[in-house]
Structures are given as C-alpha cells and as structure tokens.
Design a protein around this motif. Structure first.
Motif, PDB file in Angstrom:
ATOM      1  N   GLU A   1       0.974  -1.268  -0.033  1.00 10.95           N
ATOM      2  CA  GLU A   1      -0.081  -0.079   0.018  1.00 10.95           C
ATOM      3  C   GLU A   1       0.746   1.318   0.053  1.00 10.95           C
ATOM      4  O   GLU A   1       0.655   2.142   0.769  1.00 10.95           O
ATOM      5  N   ILE A   2       1.717   1.344  -0.793  1.00 15.14           N
ATOM      6  CA  ILE A   2       2.647   2.442  -1.177  1.00 15.14           C
ATOM      7  C   ILE A   2       2.500   3.033  -2.502  1.00 15.14           C
ATOM      8  O   ILE A   2       2.226   2.604  -3.556  1.00 15.14           O
ATOM      9  N   ARG A   3       2.256   4.065  -2.467  1.00 18.49           N
ATOM     10  CA  ARG A   3       1.665   5.285  -3.695  1.00 18.49           C
ATOM     11  C   ARG A   3       2.785   5.986  -4.057  1.00 18.49           C
ATOM     12  O   ARG A   3       3.415   5.946  -5.098  1.00 18.49           O
ATOM     13  N   ASP A   4       3.123   6.805  -3.104  1.00 15.21           N
ATOM     14  CA  ASP A   4       3.970   8.078  -3.581  1.00 15.21           C
ATOM     15  C   ASP A   4       5.558   7.957  -3.076  1.00 15.21           C
ATOM     16  O   ASP A   4       6.326   8.470  -3.873  1.00 15.21           O
ATOM     17  N   ASN A   5       5.799   7.438  -1.958  1.00 13.26           N
ATOM     18  CA  ASN A   5       6.984   7.645  -1.295  1.00 13.26           C
ATOM     19  C   ASN A   5       7.869   6.407  -1.760  1.00 13.26           C
ATOM     20  O   ASN A   5       8.126   5.556  -1.002  1.00 13.26           O
TER      21      ASN A   5
END
Length: 691
Positions: free
Chosen positions: A284-288
């Motif tokens: 659940e990582i989108r941006d970092n």
C-alpha cells in the motif's frame, strides 16, 4: 497578495540540510576514503530514522485531515512534498558519491564486484559459501491464493522473485515470491584471492543469493530478482496512564512496531514492472517510492570500513583518549573530587574515570547509596555491572531507566531486568515524560557526616558513544549541587512537589524559564549600554519562544553566537531582527553533542552551564532535563576555551544563511583551524588548570 515570509526555518527541512552536511563529508576528498564510506553509512542511517519517525508523523497528520500551518508556514501536505523532493535529490547525490568512493577504493585494490565479474575460482568459492553458509538460513516465501503476502519487516533487505514453471509460457502471469536477505550474515562476502595479491575483493550477499536463487525453487525458473526494502512507522504509541506495567506495555508496543504503517519503499532502478506493481499494491505504497541506482541500504558501509583488514592509511589516524591528569595515579577518586571539581571533555579525554568512579563506589564500604539515570548504555556496560555489584553488597542502588529511548527500548528493558535481579531499585520515570537528564549521585559517609558526590553530563552514560561523540561531564562535591541532585531523584522516584532549585534548572518545570531569564538579562544589559554576550552550543534549536527571545536580545544589541550541529529554525543575519546572531554548524570526525551555555553577565561573574537539553519543545516541556552551573572559575574558563575553539573553526564549520542553506566558513588569515583536531591537544583548551 504575496505570501508573507516566515521568520522561522522549518524543522524538518533544516534536518534535511543537516544530513546534507553529513553527505558533504562523504564527498570531501580531504577525508580518508574509508571515513568517507562511513559518512555514507551515517547518511543512510539518519534517513532511515527520519523517514520512520518524522515523515511517518507528517503522514499521520495528513491521514487525519490536518491542514493547519505550523509556525514556520507549512501545512503537512505542503511540507511532505518538499521533504520528499529534497530527500530524493539527496539520495541521488549519495549514490553518486558511493560510486566515486568505490572508484577511488579500487585504486587501492578494494573492490565490491558483481558475480558475473568472477572467474571460475571465485565462482567456485562463492558457490561453496552459498551452499554451506547461506542456503540453510534462507526461506523462500511464495505469494498465491493459499499463501498471503508475508510480513515484511522494517528496514530489512528482501528479494522479490518472479518465476515461471519449467517449460511454462512467457505469456502467463509470473509466480511471485520473496526471500529475506539474512541480516545475521555479513552483507559483504570476501573472496580469498591469491596469497600474493594485495587486492581485497568482495561480493554483496544479495548478489550472491540472486546468482544461486534457482536452488530454492525446484521446478520453477526465476527470471527476475529485485531487491527491495520497506521502512515502517516506528513511533511508539503508549497509553502510560492506563498501563499497569510500563515495561510490559513497551514490550507489546515494540511487537506492534513490526506492523507499523509503510512509509517508504526502496527498490533498485530497473525493477521489473510486475514486481514493482505487486509490491506497491501489497504494501500500500503509492508515492514514497525511491528507485535507487546501487545497493540498497548503505549503512553496511560502517562495518565494511571498520572490519576491512589493514589500509590504516585510508582511515583517520587512531587517537587514544587521554586519562585525565586530575585522576592519573590517584588511588582515591573521592579525595580528588572533594578537593576540586573535575571537568572531562570526551572523546579527547577518556570515559574510563566515570566507570572507575562507579566501580570504586560499588566496592567502597563507606558508600551508602548510588543513584543514576540511564538513557542509552553500551552493550557491555561496565556501569551496569558495577551497579549490580553495589546492590549485591547491600548498598542502596537506584537506577532511573528510560524505557522509551527510541530504538534502544529493547536493550534498556534487558538492562532493567538485570538490575532488578541484582537487587537495584529500578524506576521508569514519570508518566508522560522521558528522563533525559544525565546525572549520577553517590552518597558517602565521611567522619560521621554524609557527603554527596555528583557527576552531571551532556551525553549518555555509554562508553562506546563516548569515543564517537564530543561531550562534557563534571565531577563535583559542591554541597548545593549535591542537595539539588538528591531533590531531583526524590522528584523522579517518589512523590515530591517541585523543588526550589539553588543550582539546577530542571525541565519541564523551570529550565525554559531559567533560560529566558538569562537571555532577558543580557538583553537588558545591552539596552542599558553595558556589554552583553551569549554563546550557546546545542544539537538542535526549534522552540519558537526561545527563538523569539534570541531575536529580542539581538535587536537590543546582544552579540549572540550559536553553535548548533543539527536542526536550527532560527534565521540569522536578518536586518532588524537577527543582525547580531551568527549560527554555525560543525560536522566532522566526531558527532558534536555537548550542550554548553555561556552568558557574559556584566557586573557579575560570567556564567557557564552544562545541560542535557537541546532548545526544542520536547526537551523543554516533555522531558526531565537538567542544566547545571559550573561554579569553579577555572573550569568556566576551560569551557569558554572550548566554545571559542568551535567558533574559530574554518575547516569543518559552516555558517547558516537566512535562506536555510549553509556555507563553509572561509579562513580570513588563510591558516586552517579544525577545532576537533586542535582539541586533541589538551593543553590548548585546558591549559595549566589541571596541573
């Protein structure tokens, strides 16, 4: 309408600039090569903590829907974007520096090779090592309908493996598995090489595993192996009020830390798109997301540089801390301290006198009680062993152990249990407050009366970090300091109303107020046309009220020098606000850690204080901290000499500009002065005082 410019620098952006100064040390060709490698490791470790604590906290605020600006003019979302942009830029620089360092190391015969560069002999050696040492500790973890995505531990290195069945079609979706790179094994594996060769060749453990990873998956063909690393939110959330047993509550929270919300995903550049998408979906990582061109997690370079055999010419010259002459050859430390106060400056002077003092107290039949605070101690602490011996000998031993010292919680829990088993009274401090004060009290019976001996310091009671950090410590038998020391322990361990301190200033009750009164006194002296001067050395300055007070003093004409190693939210050199304030930061071989405060006090004696506290809100309002005056005039001069040496540094000192960036201080005389190297000459700052 233009946005009003904040009079303050942002704390987290300031921290990024601090880590950039550490990176500059890795880039400095004047530093020995292996020391430059160590600085690269420190940059990585620093960034890990920053991401898992500070960035994680900002993301918590964003999830909670907070949009309010902080006092520096940033919303959580706006700050987050700025931080990630700067962090990404820094990581790019860091890996560019990594390649530069290892190109230079190769000229000295030191290489980290890829597996495909090995000849038949090297490949045979690595194959044997893999099958005998590595293979038995590997665990492949498949992900499919019956086996959910496994727990990925924070800051551990993994391999994401894509596979096909033998003979399977390339059009089918791949099978997915992960393999943890075992942290129990060395990250760098040496090749034996030829006996006549001076070359030192290594391969990285993850490259070795990748080469032989097919041995873990019979009947399947690995076609893409991708290193990755996850950083999770590491902040503890404790209900201290409702906890029946704080030690057990922290142990539970440490277990929960393993499931902290993901904050950052690091992958190698060129990762297979299917592997990347799977990781981002499951974690659940989108941006970092950090795509890195090089080995993930350069913190291994610290051990690499330390354990590399030979090549001392690529390291700083070894320096042995000096045993202080005040104690040299003296059989009775109590007798020395009874006659005069003694100041220690680590690491130039040894930490051994602190160990010796507690050990002597443990075996002295006239010592009745020993009390001390313990925030971070070393793995093989002489102090812990001595305290246990003292308790077993029937002395009253009280130890205030701070269980909430971030990332040292487990070690401190182990020490607490060991001390309790030996018969020590172990106290975990006050609810809602970390005990960060550094103080040691020994109560001794002498000729029918009790005398108190005290040690206060700016750093932890840790003999390991005492060789790596600059810190100051004071031994004294001054009765006023001793009385305050007893009162402080009574407040922490029992029920006691705030004490009317005669020497100490203690947070959270009156340390901030004391500092404000001292600053205001200098301001009033300046307004009255009298000389006024402040020098303050600390790790961080971020409390808004303290900054405003310094601005007021500057506007009144007080000359202020601040030596702030890390975060600084004050903008110096701004016309009409901080014209008289200069801020410098020293990043060098040792971590500058001392907190020393100087006030001219025109019309009276100059005042100098040692403190455990930085000028941050958490230190001034949320911790038990201590500031102690130095009564001995000679030792005040010694401390002023130390501060002046820092202010004269024109090699490793940088001055802070109003825009938050730092520049190296140039030498007007052309003669270099490197304060840490100059401090190795004890006479330069201690003079003849001790002799």
């Amino acid at each position: 309408m233009s946005k009003q410019v904040s009079p303050y620098l942002n704390r987290d952006l300031s921290w990024i600039e601090f880590n950039r100064r550490v990176l500059q040390e890795a880039q400095d060709i004047c530093n020995p090569l292996l020391e430059r490698a160590k600085f690269l490791a420190i940059v990585s470790s620093n960034m890990d903590e920053f991401m898992s604590v500070r960035v994680a906290g900002i993301e918590d605020q964003m999830r909670a829907g907070l949009t309010k600006m902080d006092f520096t003019g940033y919303t959580p979302a706006g700050l987050w974007k700025r931080l990630i942009k700067r962090a990404t830029s820094m990581v790019y620089e860091q890996y560019s520096s990594y390649r530069d360092v290892f190109r230079s190391l190769s000229n000295h015969g030191i290489n980290i090779q890829s597996m495909d560069e090995l000849g038949p002999i090297g490949m045979k050696e690595m194959s044997d090592y893999f099958h005998e040492i590595v293979f038995p500790v590997l665990t492949p973890m498949a992900v499919d309908q019956s086996r959910p995505f496994p727990l990925v531990h924070s800051k551990e290195l993994y391999l994401a493996v894509l596979l096909r069945r033998e003979g399977g079609s390339e059009e089918e979706d791949p099978f997915f598995a992960i393999v943890q790179v075992p942290s129990i094994l060395s990250r760098f594996v040496p090749l034996s090489g030829r006996s006549s060769s001076k070359k030192l060749d290594f391969v990285l453990l993850e490259d070795l595993i990748e080469t032989f990873i097919h041995t873990l998956f019979n009947g399947y063909v690995p076609f893409s192996v991708n290193p990755f690393r996850l950083t999770r939110n590491a902040d503890l959330t404790l209900d201290e009020e409702g906890a029946e047993d704080l030690l057990e509550e922290i142990e539970k929270e440490l277990r929960r830390r393993r499931w902290g919300i993901p904050v950052r995903l690091e992958v190698c550049k060129g990762i297979h798109p299917y592997a990347l998408q799977t990781l981002m979906d499951e974690l659940e990582i989108r941006d970092n997301l950090f795509q890195i061109e090089g080995p993930l997690d350069l913190s291994f370079l610290m051990k690499f540089a330390d354990q590399l055999p030979g090549h001392d010419n690529l390291r700083y010259e070894k320096v042995e801390p000096v045993y202080p002459r005040e104690f040299e050859g003296e059989a009775d430390m109590f007798d020395v301290i009874r006659q005069r106060d003694v100041l220690l400056y680590h690491p130039y002077e040894s930490f051994e006198p602190v160990n010796d003092f507690v050990t002597e107290a443990a075996y002295d039949p006239d010592v009745l009680a020993i009390k001390m605070t313990m925030y971070r101690v070393s793995g093989q602490s002489v102090l812990v062993q001595a305290l246990a011996k003292a308790a077993e000998a029937g002395k009253q031993v009280t130890v205030v152990v701070e269980l909430k010292a971030r990332f040292d919680e487990e070690r401190n829990i182990a020490w607490a249990r060991q001390l309790e088993k030996a018969g020590c009274h172990v106290v975990y401090g006050l609810v809602g407050l970390k005990t960060h004060a550094k103080i040691l009290l020994v109560v001794r019976r002498e000729k029918g009366v009790l005398r108190r001996y005290v040690h206060v310091g700016t750093g932890n009671y840790n003999d390991n970090t005492a060789t790596l950090y600059t810190d100051t410590g004071l031994f004294t038998s001054h009765p006023i300091v001793g009385a305050d020391a007893s009162a402080l322990f009574n407040e922490v361990t029992g029920y006691s109303t705030p004490h009317d301190w005669r020497a100490f200033a203690v947070a959270p009750t009156d340390l901030k107020g004391k500092l404000i009164r001292l600053i205001d006194r200098e301001r009033d002296n300046a307004l009255a046309g009298r000389p006024a001067r402040i020098i303050a050395k600390m790790n961080s300055l971020s409390n808004q009220e303290m900054i405003d007070k310094l601005y007021e003093a500057s506007q009144a004409g007080v000359k202020i020098d601040l030596i702030v190693r890390g975060v600084c939210c004050l903008k110096p050199g701004v016309a009409g606000r901080s014209d008289n304030i200069r801020v410098i930061s020293i990043v060098d071989r040792y971590l500058e850690h001392s907190r020393i405060m100087y006030f001219l006090n025109d019309g009276g004696e100059e005042e100098v204080y040692l403190s455990s506290a930085d000028w941050m809100t958490r230190n001034l309002l949320k911790r038990i901290e201590l500031m102690c005056p130095v009564f001995d005039a000679g030792l005040r001069t010694v401390l002023i000499n130390m501060l002046n040496m820092n202010l004269e540094d024109n090699v490793k000192a940088r001055f802070l500009k109003p825009n938050g960036l730092y520049e190296h201080i140039s030498s007007e005389s052309g003669k270099p002065f490197r304060s840490q190297f100059e401090a190795m000459s004890i006479e330069l700052w201690k003079g003849n005082y001790a002799y």
